[in-house]
Motif scaffolding. Structure first.
Motif, PDB file in Angstrom:
ATOM      1  N   SER A   1       0.829  -1.304  -0.020  1.00 39.95           N
ATOM      2  CA  SER A   1      -0.009  -0.018  -0.056  1.00 39.95           C
ATOM      3  C   SER A   1       0.876   1.224  -0.061  1.00 39.95           C
ATOM      4  O   SER A   1       2.047   1.214   0.383  1.00 39.95           O
ATOM      5  CB  SER A   1      -1.133   0.031   1.040  1.00 39.95           C
ATOM      6  OG  SER A   1      -1.634   1.035   1.249  1.00 39.95           O
ATOM      7  N   ASN A   2       0.152   2.365  -0.527  1.00 36.23           N
ATOM      8  CA  ASN A   2       0.840   3.594  -0.475  1.00 36.23           C
ATOM      9  C   ASN A   2       0.202   4.376   0.558  1.00 36.23           C
ATOM     10  O   ASN A   2       0.395   5.746   0.566  1.00 36.23           O
ATOM     11  CB  ASN A   2       1.060   4.299  -1.711  1.00 36.23           C
ATOM     12  CG  ASN A   2      -0.314   4.582  -2.160  1.00 36.23           C
ATOM     13  OD1 ASN A   2      -1.476   3.721  -2.163  1.00 36.23           O
ATOM     14  ND2 ASN A   2      -0.654   5.660  -3.088  1.00 36.23           N
ATOM     15  N   ILE A   3      -0.773   3.970   1.358  1.00 35.74           N
ATOM     16  CA  ILE A   3      -1.406   4.697   2.329  1.00 35.74           C
ATOM     17  C   ILE A   3      -0.495   5.144   3.565  1.00 35.74           C
ATOM     18  O   ILE A   3       0.158   4.107   3.969  1.00 35.74           O
ATOM     19  CB  ILE A   3      -2.517   4.192   2.901  1.00 35.74           C
ATOM     20  CG1 ILE A   3      -3.464   3.784   1.554  1.00 35.74           C
ATOM     21  CG2 ILE A   3      -3.350   4.638   3.755  1.00 35.74           C
ATOM     22  CD1 ILE A   3      -4.838   2.861   1.873  1.00 35.74           C
ATOM     23  N   VAL A   4      -0.596   6.429   4.051  1.00 36.45           N
ATOM     24  CA  VAL A   4       0.015   6.834   5.183  1.00 36.45           C
ATOM     25  C   VAL A   4      -1.076   7.199   6.307  1.00 36.45           C
ATOM     26  O   VAL A   4      -1.993   7.787   6.092  1.00 36.45           O
ATOM     27  CB  VAL A   4       0.687   8.240   4.911  1.00 36.45           C
ATOM     28  CG1 VAL A   4       1.399   8.442   6.157  1.00 36.45           C
ATOM     29  CG2 VAL A   4       1.739   7.898   3.737  1.00 36.45           C
ATOM     30  N   LYS A   5      -0.570   6.268   7.378  1.00 33.85           N
ATOM     31  CA  LYS A   5      -1.506   6.415   8.542  1.00 33.85           C
ATOM     32  C   LYS A   5      -0.888   7.042   9.813  1.00 33.85           C
ATOM     33  O   LYS A   5       0.042   6.522  10.309  1.00 33.85           O
ATOM     34  CB  LYS A   5      -2.505   5.132   8.748  1.00 33.85           C
ATOM     35  CG  LYS A   5      -3.577   5.212   9.717  1.00 33.85           C
ATOM     36  CD  LYS A   5      -4.083   4.119   9.997  1.00 33.85           C
ATOM     37  CE  LYS A   5      -5.393   3.928  11.066  1.00 33.85           C
ATOM     38  NZ  LYS A   5      -5.940   2.768  11.251  1.00 33.85           N
ATOM     39  N   ASP A   6      -1.465   7.987  10.497  1.00 30.08           N
ATOM     40  CA  ASP A   6      -0.795   8.462  11.574  1.00 30.08           C
ATOM     41  C   ASP A   6       0.433   8.883  11.443  1.00 30.08           C
ATOM     42  O   ASP A   6       1.626   8.608  12.179  1.00 30.08           O
ATOM     43  CB  ASP A   6      -0.788   7.571  12.977  1.00 30.08           C
ATOM     44  CG  ASP A   6      -2.349   7.301  13.186  1.00 30.08           C
ATOM     45  OD1 ASP A   6      -3.085   8.358  12.944  1.00 30.08           O
ATOM     46  OD2 ASP A   6      -2.629   6.517  13.779  1.00 30.08           O
ATOM     47  N   GLY A   7       1.129   9.324  10.169  1.00 32.25           N
ATOM     48  CA  GLY A   7       2.431   9.683   9.876  1.00 32.25           C
ATOM     49  C   GLY A   7       3.279   8.523   9.441  1.00 32.25           C
ATOM     50  O   GLY A   7       4.444   8.722   9.321  1.00 32.25           O
TER      51      GLY A   7
ATOM     52  N   ALA B   1       0.803   9.479  -6.145  1.00 30.74           N
ATOM     53  CA  ALA B   1       0.512  10.699  -5.660  1.00 30.74           C
ATOM     54  C   ALA B   1      -1.032  10.904  -5.964  1.00 30.74           C
ATOM     55  O   ALA B   1      -1.727  11.693  -5.048  1.00 30.74           O
ATOM     56  CB  ALA B   1       1.202  11.707  -6.062  1.00 30.74           C
ATOM     57  N   LYS B   2      -1.551  10.263  -6.908  1.00 27.93           N
ATOM     58  CA  LYS B   2      -3.016  10.317  -7.461  1.00 27.93           C
ATOM     59  C   LYS B   2      -3.870   9.271  -6.938  1.00 27.93           C
ATOM     60  O   LYS B   2      -5.081   9.610  -6.731  1.00 27.93           O
ATOM     61  CB  LYS B   2      -2.845  10.281  -8.940  1.00 27.93           C
ATOM     62  CG  LYS B   2      -4.225  10.813  -9.334  1.00 27.93           C
ATOM     63  CD  LYS B   2      -4.073  10.983 -11.177  1.00 27.93           C
ATOM     64  CE  LYS B   2      -5.515  11.124 -11.863  1.00 27.93           C
ATOM     65  NZ  LYS B   2      -5.141  11.269 -13.329  1.00 27.93           N
ATOM     66  N   HIS B   3      -3.255   8.127  -6.852  1.00 28.62           N
ATOM     67  CA  HIS B   3      -4.297   7.267  -6.465  1.00 28.62           C
ATOM     68  C   HIS B   3      -3.837   6.061  -4.967  1.00 28.62           C
ATOM     69  O   HIS B   3      -2.695   6.166  -4.889  1.00 28.62           O
ATOM     70  CB  HIS B   3      -4.387   5.848  -7.685  1.00 28.62           C
ATOM     71  CG  HIS B   3      -4.676   6.567  -8.847  1.00 28.62           C
ATOM     72  ND1 HIS B   3      -5.866   6.902  -9.145  1.00 28.62           N
ATOM     73  CD2 HIS B   3      -4.128   6.624 -10.015  1.00 28.62           C
ATOM     74  CE1 HIS B   3      -5.970   7.456 -10.163  1.00 28.62           C
ATOM     75  NE2 HIS B   3      -4.762   7.275 -11.226  1.00 28.62           N
ATOM     76  N   GLN B   4      -4.579   5.564  -4.587  1.00 29.02           N
ATOM     77  CA  GLN B   4      -4.475   4.800  -3.331  1.00 29.02           C
ATOM     78  C   GLN B   4      -4.537   3.375  -3.613  1.00 29.02           C
ATOM     79  O   GLN B   4      -5.343   2.971  -4.601  1.00 29.02           O
ATOM     80  CB  GLN B   4      -5.475   4.955  -2.179  1.00 29.02           C
ATOM     81  CG  GLN B   4      -5.441   6.247  -1.394  1.00 29.02           C
ATOM     82  CD  GLN B   4      -6.053   6.425   0.057  1.00 29.02           C
ATOM     83  OE1 GLN B   4      -7.095   5.767   0.002  1.00 29.02           O
ATOM     84  NE2 GLN B   4      -5.589   7.256   1.033  1.00 29.02           N
ATOM     85  N   ARG B   5      -3.606   2.492  -3.124  1.00 29.34           N
ATOM     86  CA  ARG B   5      -3.835   1.196  -3.387  1.00 29.34           C
ATOM     87  C   ARG B   5      -3.528   0.446  -1.875  1.00 29.34           C
ATOM     88  O   ARG B   5      -3.024   0.794  -1.198  1.00 29.34           O
ATOM     89  CB  ARG B   5      -2.671   0.632  -4.255  1.00 29.34           C
ATOM     90  CG  ARG B   5      -2.527  -0.673  -4.620  1.00 29.34           C
ATOM     91  CD  ARG B   5      -1.243  -1.086  -5.558  1.00 29.34           C
ATOM     92  NE  ARG B   5      -1.437  -2.487  -6.291  1.00 29.34           N
ATOM     93  CZ  ARG B   5      -0.450  -3.283  -6.201  1.00 29.34           C
ATOM     94  NH1 ARG B   5       0.453  -3.093  -5.445  1.00 29.34           N
ATOM     95  NH2 ARG B   5      -0.554  -4.420  -6.906  1.00 29.34           N
TER      96      ARG B   5
END
Length: 282
Positions: free
Chosen positions: A86-92, A265-269
């Motif tokens: 994933s490229n998701i950032v959670k809580d930094g 930068a444009k999409h989440q996975r």
């Protein structure tokens, strides 16, 4: 339970149609899925949007014991058997590996006992890009000229996660000493006999297949690249365009795969992957 299994291409892949993996599945159906998986190297099962991580793990256990990834920071905290892509950032914090597998490879090739198989479940997919390519290494080996098969049978490959890591992942922090200790160099055969079917397959994963034992480094790396190029020709390959809920299981003993890029930068996975413990290649 009666299921339908459809070939995806003439040489690789099959789709299991109209099955809900969150419901009860009998032993006969699991046996049919396993047979198709071994025969076709990858299986696609669509529509599994309701599958939970616990159900993903339970399904995987029918095909082998679970392997734990060597980078635990990218695993699901409550289910460490699941590796997160994933490229998701959670809580930094980056919750998963963003750029994993952007070259032809087989999962955990760098372990003494590499994974027998992997199961990837799509939770969030980018609107563009992010496809995965698969190659049938059984079919590729069988299509090699006889002279080439004779030349490579019996050759050994030095597989090095440590040497390959900065090449494969130049933008990641270097491996720590603890991470290096978990992945010492190993030697595997260049041609692998499948332990369940007895068929031979090329075993020439990406950058971790560093050099051929007893051969000058550049000559050996050239031969590995030549074999990978042959094995990843279109006739041996399938490229999958992901949809949410898709689940693909592949046989790491007989398939290569390669993750395609997307605009992070444009999409989440968000993809969840389990892997099954394997055995020493021979």
């Amino acid at each position: 339970m009666s299921i339908e299994i459809r070939p995806i291409t003439p040489t690789i892949g099959a789709e299991v149609v109209d099955i809900d993996l969150t419901g009860p599945i009998d032993d006969q159906t699991y046996a049919a899925i396993r047979e198709a998986w071994l025969d076709r190297t990858i299986l696609l099962i669509r529509g599994q949007t309701g599958m939970t991580p616990a159900q993903h793990i339970a399904f995987t256990r029918h095909f082998g014991d679970l392997e734990y990834h060597t980078l635990p920071q990218f695993t699901l905290p409550e289910h460490p058997e699941i590796f997160i892509l994933s490229n998701i950032v959670k809580d930094g914090r980056q919750i998963g590996a963003v750029d994993a597998g952007r070259h032809w490879h087989t999962d955990s090739h760098y372990l003494k006992e590499p994974s027998s198989g992997s199961i990837l479940h799509a939770k969030i997919v980018p609107e563009e890009g992010g496809n995965t390519r698969f190659a049938n290494m059984l079919a590729a080996y069988e299509a090699l000229p006889e002279a080439t098969r004779k030349r490579i049978d019996g050759l050994k490959v030095l597989v090095s996660r440590i040497k390959a890591y900065p090449v494969s992942y130049p933008n990641r922090p270097p491996l720590t000493e603890g991470e290096k200790a978990r992945v010492p160099d190993v030697i595997h055969p260049l041609v692998r006999t499948h332990p369940e079917t007895g068929r031979k397959a090329l075993y020439v994963g990406g950058n971790v297949a560093w050099e051929i034992v007893g051969m000058p480094t550049e000559e050996g790396r050239g031969l590995l690249a030549e074999l990978r190029e042959f094995a990843t020709q279109p006739e041996f390959c399938y490229e999958h365009e992901w949809e949410v809920g898709d689940l693909i299981m592949w046989d790491n003993r007989s398939a290569l795969h390669c993750a395609m890029g997307y605009d992070t930068a444009k999409h989440q996975r968000l993809m969840y992957r389990t892997t099954m413990v394997g055995s020493v290649p021979y």
